[in-house]
Design an enzyme around this catalytic site. Structure first.
Site, PDB file in Angstrom:
ATOM      1  N   SER A  29       0.832  -1.211   0.000  1.00 20.43           N
ATOM      2  CA  SER A  29       0.000   0.000   0.000  1.00 20.43           C
ATOM      3  C   SER A  29       0.864   1.259   0.000  1.00 20.43           C
ATOM      4  O   SER A  29       0.585   2.228  -0.717  1.00 20.43           O
ATOM      5  CB  SER A  29      -0.902   0.023   1.243  1.00 20.43           C
ATOM      6  OG  SER A  29      -1.827  -1.031   1.200  1.00 20.43           O
ATOM      7  N   ASP A 328      -6.893  -8.244   4.529  1.00 17.01           N
ATOM      8  CA  ASP A 328      -6.170  -9.111   3.584  1.00 17.01           C
ATOM      9  C   ASP A 328      -5.643 -10.383   4.246  1.00 17.01           C
ATOM     10  O   ASP A 328      -5.036 -11.233   3.574  1.00 17.01           O
ATOM     11  CB  ASP A 328      -4.982  -8.346   2.972  1.00 17.01           C
ATOM     12  CG  ASP A 328      -5.450  -7.251   2.026  1.00 17.01           C
ATOM     13  OD1 ASP A 328      -6.575  -7.359   1.493  1.00 17.01           O
ATOM     14  OD2 ASP A 328      -4.691  -6.285   1.817  1.00 17.01           O
ATOM     15  N   ARG A 403      -2.785 -14.271  -2.427  1.00 19.56           N
ATOM     16  CA  ARG A 403      -2.888 -14.630  -0.999  1.00 19.56           C
ATOM     17  C   ARG A 403      -3.490 -16.025  -0.804  1.00 19.56           C
ATOM     18  O   ARG A 403      -3.179 -16.706   0.169  1.00 19.56           O
ATOM     19  CB  ARG A 403      -3.678 -13.568  -0.230  1.00 19.56           C
ATOM     20  CG  ARG A 403      -2.999 -12.189  -0.301  1.00 19.56           C
ATOM     21  CD  ARG A 403      -3.496 -11.241   0.758  1.00 19.56           C
ATOM     22  NE  ARG A 403      -3.287  -9.862   0.384  1.00 19.56           N
ATOM     23  CZ  ARG A 403      -2.130  -9.201   0.460  1.00 19.56           C
ATOM     24  NH1 ARG A 403      -1.052  -9.807   0.903  1.00 19.56           N
ATOM     25  NH2 ARG A 403      -2.032  -7.941   0.083  1.00 19.56           N
TER      26      ARG A 403
HETATM   27  C1  S3P Z   1      -5.639  -1.379  -0.031  1.00 15.28           C
HETATM   28  C2  S3P Z   1      -6.893  -1.435   0.518  1.00 15.28           C
HETATM   29  C3  S3P Z   1      -7.642  -2.685   0.735  1.00 15.28           C
HETATM   30  C4  S3P Z   1      -6.755  -3.911   0.625  1.00 15.28           C
HETATM   31  C5  S3P Z   1      -5.815  -3.830  -0.535  1.00 15.28           C
HETATM   32  C6  S3P Z   1      -4.921  -2.601  -0.432  1.00 15.28           C
HETATM   33  C7  S3P Z   1      -4.981  -0.071  -0.201  1.00 15.28           C
HETATM   34  O1  S3P Z   1      -8.655  -2.786  -0.254  1.00 15.28           O
HETATM   35  O2  S3P Z   1      -7.540  -5.067   0.519  1.00 15.28           O
HETATM   36  O3  S3P Z   1      -4.993  -4.986  -0.590  1.00 15.28           O
HETATM   37  O4  S3P Z   1      -3.750  -0.026  -0.446  1.00 15.28           O
HETATM   38  O5  S3P Z   1      -5.663   0.958  -0.073  1.00 15.28           O
HETATM   39  P1  S3P Z   1     -10.134  -2.145  -0.030  1.00 15.28           P
HETATM   40  O6  S3P Z   1     -10.020  -0.689  -0.033  1.00 15.28           O
HETATM   41  O7  S3P Z   1     -10.924  -2.644  -1.220  1.00 15.28           O
HETATM   42  O8  S3P Z   1     -10.623  -2.737   1.265  1.00 15.28           O
END
Ligand code: S3P
Length: 448
Positions: A29, A328, A403
């Site tokens: 992220s 996740d 995953r």
């Molecule tokens: C993320 C937000 C999450 C997560 C993804 C990364 C991000 O998704 O599942 O792996 O970097 O903002 P969602 O916003 O759909 O929950």
């Protein structure tokens, strides 16, 4: 990863222990955001520890195709020279986002704030994922989006001369939707506000502040958080040290917990309280995880950890309000729960159905085929562990989901018989050295 690529099945056999120093790649992220914001900021941003997984490279390529100068250096660091707010130029080609939902949704907001047209596509997983959750608020800001039926990729965004600031209450707990609105708000005159009822990862707000943007967070009377970004300010280049990804660290962590005679050390792991729900949960299950050296680096809390397999895990009920902070991590938690003694109950999992795969279904089917006693509801998973390894000895489908693939390879390190996954390739999206790292720690993962 193209949709037509040949699959590479992989098999995981019993390990005799998982041991050693366990360096984990950079947080996914934070890596995406570092490239996006560095690619927008005025001046040179230096990034250390960037995750060089396929998803993040998609973001780098997209930013380059719109004028940002992004380079990788011999010492492993990266630099970005940005174009300034409003400075992105129209990409000449379709933006192929591969498997990456984060690249797609965040860039839809960022690019939509510019008066340019861009077309997004992706692989067989990404083109099934819902984009209406982003299309809806972006349309309210004046961005035109045309998509396939049901808000699916491929889709095209066309930004107006000036996007309108909005106040938007998130209908789903999603950091990607929050971020898309905020990034579009960077181009809007005045204040764009996103209200979230459940706290989701806050890397966009933290990093925008790090780049000098005015971002305010306020607690509302109903307990929600309102996050406001003030638009039309330039980002100032700022250096970023990307901490190690707790979502990736989760895999060797669970491998060490479920294998006796294991001890691993993990350093510089991101421990943001909006990301660390899995670790809280594992400790409640009785896991031997020692957290040391808690500190702040580059504006984010990080720590070191020692994880051993000396304690037996026990089943628990995972509190529903913890879900966003471990969204996740449910596939690998399901693996840990399969080895625990007693029942683990997980609820509030509706968002798992729209990740890289329907993770609830993929885990249910795969674990059942491996001999685990479990039940699935609309948004729940109940796993009845008896403290002993399941049978395994089967081939599981992973549906282009990194995953899911990593979770079953970890389960194969303890199952009575080896577990084969249909395709190892998707692991490249988030954890390129997963196989080598795990094999170095004592796992037995190889092409089937
Ligand atoms: C993320 C937000 C999450 C997560 C993804 C990364 C991000 O998704 O599942 O792996 O970097 O903002 P969602 O916003 O759909 O929950």
């Amino acid at each position: 990863m193209s949709n037509n690529e040949i699959k590479t099945p992989f098999v995981s056999s019993k390990a005799s222990g998982i041991n050693g120093p366990t360096p984990i790649p950079g947080d996914k992220s934070i890596s995406h955001r570092a490239l996006m914001f560095g690619g927008l900021a005025i001046g040179e941003t230096k990034i250390e520890g960037l995750l060089e997984g396929e998803d993040v490279i998609r973001t780098a390529d997209a930013m380059r195709s719109m004028g940002a100068i992004i380079k990788k250096h011999d010492d492993g660091s990266w630099t970005c020279n940005g174009v300034g707010i409003g400075g992105l130029r129209e990409p000449e080609n379709v933006l192929d986002m591969g498997n990456s939902g984060t690249s797609t949704r965040l860039l839809m907001g960022l690019i939509g704030g510019h008066p340019i047209t861009a077309t997004f596509t992706g692989d067989a997983s990404l083109t099934k994922r819902p984009m209406n959750r982003v299309i809806k608020p972006l349309s309210q800001m004046g961005i035109e989006v045309s998509s396939r039926e049901g808000g699916k990729l491929p889709l095209t965004t066309k930004g107006p001369q000036t996007v309108q600031p909005i106040e938007y209450r998130l209908p789903v707990a999603s950091a990607q939707v929050k971020s898309a609105v905020m990034l579009s708000g960077l181009s809007a005159p005045g204040k764009t506000t996103v209200i979230e009822e459940k706290p989701t990862r806050d890397h966009t707000e933290n990093m925008l502040r790090h780049f000098g943007v005015r971002v305010e967070s306020e607690k509302l009377d109903d307990g929600s958080d309102a996050i406001s970004v003030y638009g039309q300010q330039d980002l100032k280049a700022a250096n970023i040290n990307v901490p190690s990804d707790p979502s990736s660290a989760a895999f060797p962590t669970v491998a060490a917990l479920i294998n006796e005679n294991s001890e691993i050390t993990l350093n510089n792991i991101l421990m943001n309280d909006r990301r660390n729900g899995l670790y809280t949960t594992l400790i409640e299950m009785g896991a031997d995880i020692t957290v040391t050296n808690e500190r702040t680096e580059g504006g984010e809390p990080v720590c070191d950890m020692v994880v051993t397999g000396k304690n037996k895990l026990k089943g628990i009920t995972v509190p529903e309000d913890r879900v966003p902070s471990m969204i996740d991590e449910f596939p690998i938690l399901a693996v840990a729960a399969s080895l625990a003694e007693g029942t683990t109950y997980m609820s509030g999992l509706e968002e798992l159905r729209v990740k890289e795969s329907d993770r609830l279904l993929m885990m249910y089917q795969g674990l059942k085929a491996c001999g685990v006693d479990l039940e699935m509801g609309e948004d729940t998973l109940t796993i009845h562990g008896n403290g002993t390894p399941p049978k395994g000895g089967t081939k599981v489908e992973t549906a282009l989901d990194h995953r899911i693939a990593m979770s079953f390879l970890i389960l194969g390190t303890v199952s009575e018989e080896p577990i084969t996954i249909d395709d190892v390739a998707p692991i490249q999206t988030s954890f390129p050295n997963f196989v080598d790292l795990l094999n170095g720690l004592g796992a037995d993962l190889k092409a089937a």
